[in-house]
Enzyme design. Structure first.
Site, PDB file in Angstrom:
ATOM      1  N   LYS A  11       6.132  -7.732  -0.653  1.00 30.40           N
ATOM      2  CA  LYS A  11       6.764  -6.491  -0.712  1.00 30.40           C
ATOM      3  C   LYS A  11       7.358  -6.088   0.647  1.00 30.40           C
ATOM      4  O   LYS A  11       6.462  -5.764   1.199  1.00 30.40           O
ATOM      5  CB  LYS A  11       6.649  -4.915  -2.178  1.00 30.40           C
ATOM      6  CG  LYS A  11       5.445  -4.746  -1.140  1.00 30.40           C
ATOM      7  CD  LYS A  11       5.599  -3.492  -0.575  1.00 30.40           C
ATOM      8  CE  LYS A  11       4.179  -2.675   0.158  1.00 30.40           C
ATOM      9  NZ  LYS A  11       5.451  -1.759   1.036  1.00 30.40           N
ATOM     10  N   PRO A  96       1.722 -11.848   5.574  1.00 31.35           N
ATOM     11  CA  PRO A  96       0.757 -11.309   6.962  1.00 31.35           C
ATOM     12  C   PRO A  96      -0.253 -10.494   5.684  1.00 31.35           C
ATOM     13  O   PRO A  96      -0.408  -9.619   5.126  1.00 31.35           O
ATOM     14  CB  PRO A  96       2.106 -10.889   7.602  1.00 31.35           C
ATOM     15  CG  PRO A  96       3.213 -11.577   7.705  1.00 31.35           C
ATOM     16  CD  PRO A  96       3.155 -11.848   6.202  1.00 31.35           C
ATOM     17  N   VAL A  97      -1.596 -10.133   6.958  1.00 35.06           N
ATOM     18  CA  VAL A  97      -2.547  -9.857   6.562  1.00 35.06           C
ATOM     19  C   VAL A  97      -1.850  -8.575   7.325  1.00 35.06           C
ATOM     20  O   VAL A  97      -1.562  -8.820   8.560  1.00 35.06           O
ATOM     21  CB  VAL A  97      -3.662  -9.942   7.066  1.00 35.06           C
ATOM     22  CG1 VAL A  97      -5.077  -9.814   6.443  1.00 35.06           C
ATOM     23  CG2 VAL A  97      -4.096 -11.762   6.075  1.00 35.06           C
ATOM     24  N   GLY A 100       1.766  -4.800   6.379  1.00 41.13           N
ATOM     25  CA  GLY A 100       2.388  -3.553   5.559  1.00 41.13           C
ATOM     26  C   GLY A 100       3.409  -4.177   4.396  1.00 41.13           C
ATOM     27  O   GLY A 100       4.694  -3.416   3.897  1.00 41.13           O
ATOM     28  N   ALA A 102       2.259  -5.623   1.275  1.00 41.54           N
ATOM     29  CA  ALA A 102       1.402  -5.399   0.124  1.00 41.54           C
ATOM     30  C   ALA A 102       0.199  -6.614  -0.292  1.00 41.54           C
ATOM     31  O   ALA A 102       0.826  -6.971  -1.276  1.00 41.54           O
ATOM     32  CB  ALA A 102       2.454  -4.894  -1.491  1.00 41.54           C
ATOM     33  N   GLY A 103       0.063  -7.902   1.103  1.00 40.58           N
ATOM     34  CA  GLY A 103      -0.507  -9.387   0.504  1.00 40.58           C
ATOM     35  C   GLY A 103      -1.475  -8.742  -0.332  1.00 40.58           C
ATOM     36  O   GLY A 103      -1.946  -9.729  -0.826  1.00 40.58           O
ATOM     37  N   GLY A 104      -2.592  -8.065  -0.145  1.00 38.07           N
ATOM     38  CA  GLY A 104      -4.196  -7.523  -0.803  1.00 38.07           C
ATOM     39  C   GLY A 104      -3.718  -6.981  -1.990  1.00 38.07           C
ATOM     40  O   GLY A 104      -3.909  -7.522  -3.337  1.00 38.07           O
ATOM     41  N   SER A 105      -3.040  -6.248  -2.194  1.00 41.99           N
ATOM     42  CA  SER A 105      -2.608  -4.972  -3.389  1.00 41.99           C
ATOM     43  C   SER A 105      -1.845  -6.552  -4.416  1.00 41.99           C
ATOM     44  O   SER A 105      -2.393  -6.299  -5.415  1.00 41.99           O
ATOM     45  CB  SER A 105      -1.724  -4.520  -3.434  1.00 41.99           C
ATOM     46  OG  SER A 105      -2.342  -3.382  -2.392  1.00 41.99           O
ATOM     47  N   SER A 106      -1.249  -7.092  -4.051  1.00 43.88           N
ATOM     48  CA  SER A 106      -0.304  -8.644  -4.445  1.00 43.88           C
ATOM     49  C   SER A 106      -1.167  -8.798  -5.478  1.00 43.88           C
ATOM     50  O   SER A 106      -1.636  -9.777  -6.017  1.00 43.88           O
ATOM     51  CB  SER A 106       0.930  -8.951  -4.410  1.00 43.88           C
ATOM     52  OG  SER A 106       1.476  -9.492  -4.776  1.00 43.88           O
ATOM     53  N   ASP A 138      -0.511   0.426  -3.941  1.00 49.45           N
ATOM     54  CA  ASP A 138       0.160  -0.147  -4.168  1.00 49.45           C
ATOM     55  C   ASP A 138       0.090  -1.592  -5.666  1.00 49.45           C
ATOM     56  O   ASP A 138       1.130  -1.983  -5.530  1.00 49.45           O
ATOM     57  CB  ASP A 138       0.223  -1.430  -2.908  1.00 49.45           C
ATOM     58  CG  ASP A 138       1.091  -0.464  -1.911  1.00 49.45           C
ATOM     59  OD1 ASP A 138       1.859  -0.210  -2.360  1.00 49.45           O
ATOM     60  OD2 ASP A 138       0.567  -0.972  -1.150  1.00 49.45           O
TER      61      ASP A 138
END
Length: 294
Positions: A11, A96-97, A100, A102-106, A138
């Site tokens: 996002k 990317p980790v 900003g 939301a990789g982990g949240s997604s 997120d």
């Protein structure tokens, strides 16, 4: 054992505003969020012996409940009263980790959607988003996705008209930013410049990409440490120089994005930025958010 794979889209924040610090210590936010086509792939192997755990091939990412994907699986099992005990979550990272975006949240949201499918749960998307509230701020947005106004901690969501078709260039510089430190900096100085959220939403309602791009804004940019602020501004300048209609940092950064109405200019911007940065991506907004099985 049941095995299936699901997409987890990144996002961007078309706008990010902080309204106030709340009595509970959190901050009241007002953000316009947009899903883009850069995706992780999350494979779920339900019944794979070994408990509930994750693997990603990245040594610095936790594999236990400290990983949002595992936390999401535990929250889903508790909320639904599931009796299963074994789940392997394999994450192919492209987002990317700590960026900003939301990789982990997604990834966590993909686990929730995936477990709903694998367990034949009748939970609605809204019910899944509610489960996601306890996992991360997120995660509810990432469950529902698309274009949305996010308020509160990010859990109060209102769908918005989609971002008009365009190209989105993402560029992550090689440093990380502490989100708690940014909030503390905002608390101490409360910058005067704020996003025109109403004008941005009006641009979305009119389908006017230029009006939207002119109003993208992130209040966190004003409270970045000086060296990081200069680099963020340098990336934004490069994007604008190559034809972006607008550019801003996403979330708590450090990823910067630019909106382009011409594909050729967006591709040229990617080439220019890749001369200096390793993580540069050409993406598109996801107007019809229906990330499902891969």
């Amino acid at each position: 054992m049941i095995s299936r794979s699901f997409q987890a889209p990144a996002k961007i924040n078309l706008s990010l505003d902080i309204l106030r610090r709340r009595e509970d210590g959190y901050h009241e936010l007002c953000m316009v969020m947009q899903s883009v086509s850069l995706c992780d792939t999350v494979r779920l192997d339900l019944g794979s012996p070994g408990g509930i755990r994750a693997e990603s091939g990245l040594r610095f990412l936790p594999n236990d409940k400290n990983n949002l994907a595992v936390a999401a699986a535990l929250a889903f099992r508790q909320a639904t009263g599931g009796q299963w005990r074994d789940l392997l979550i394999s994450i192919q990272k492209r987002i990317p980790v700590c960026a900003g975006t939301a990789g982990g949240s997604s990834d966590a949201a993909a686990v929730l959607r995936g477990l709903r499918a694998l367990t034949d749960s009748a939970l609605s998307p809204e019910a899944l988003a509610k489960i996601g509230e306890a996992v991360g701020s997120d995660v509810p947005y990432c469950v529902l996705g698309g274009t949305a106004l996010a308020q509160g901690r990010g859990e109060r969501l209102q769908p918005l008209p989609p971002l008009p078709p365009c190209w989105v260039v993402l560029c992550k510089p090689a440093f990380s930013i502490s989100t708690p430190a940014l909030f503390r900096s905002w608390d101490s100085c409360k910058p005067r410049l704020r996003p025109d959220t109403k004008g941005l939403i009006a641009g979305l309602e009119a389908g006017d990409l230029v009006a939207v791009a002119r109003r993208i804004f992130n209040v966190f940019e004003a409270v970045l440490p000086p060296r990081q602020r200069r680099e963020i501004e340098s990336i934004k300048t490069a994007l604008i120089r190559e034809g972006a209609l607008g550019a801003a940092m996403s979330g708590s950064g450090p990823t910067v994005f630019g909106l382009f109405d011409r594909e050729a200019e967006a591709k040229q911007a990617v080439q220019v930025l890749r001369e200096s940065y390793a993580e540069v991506f050409l993406t598109r907004p996801l107007a019809d958010f229906s990330p499902g099985e891969v």
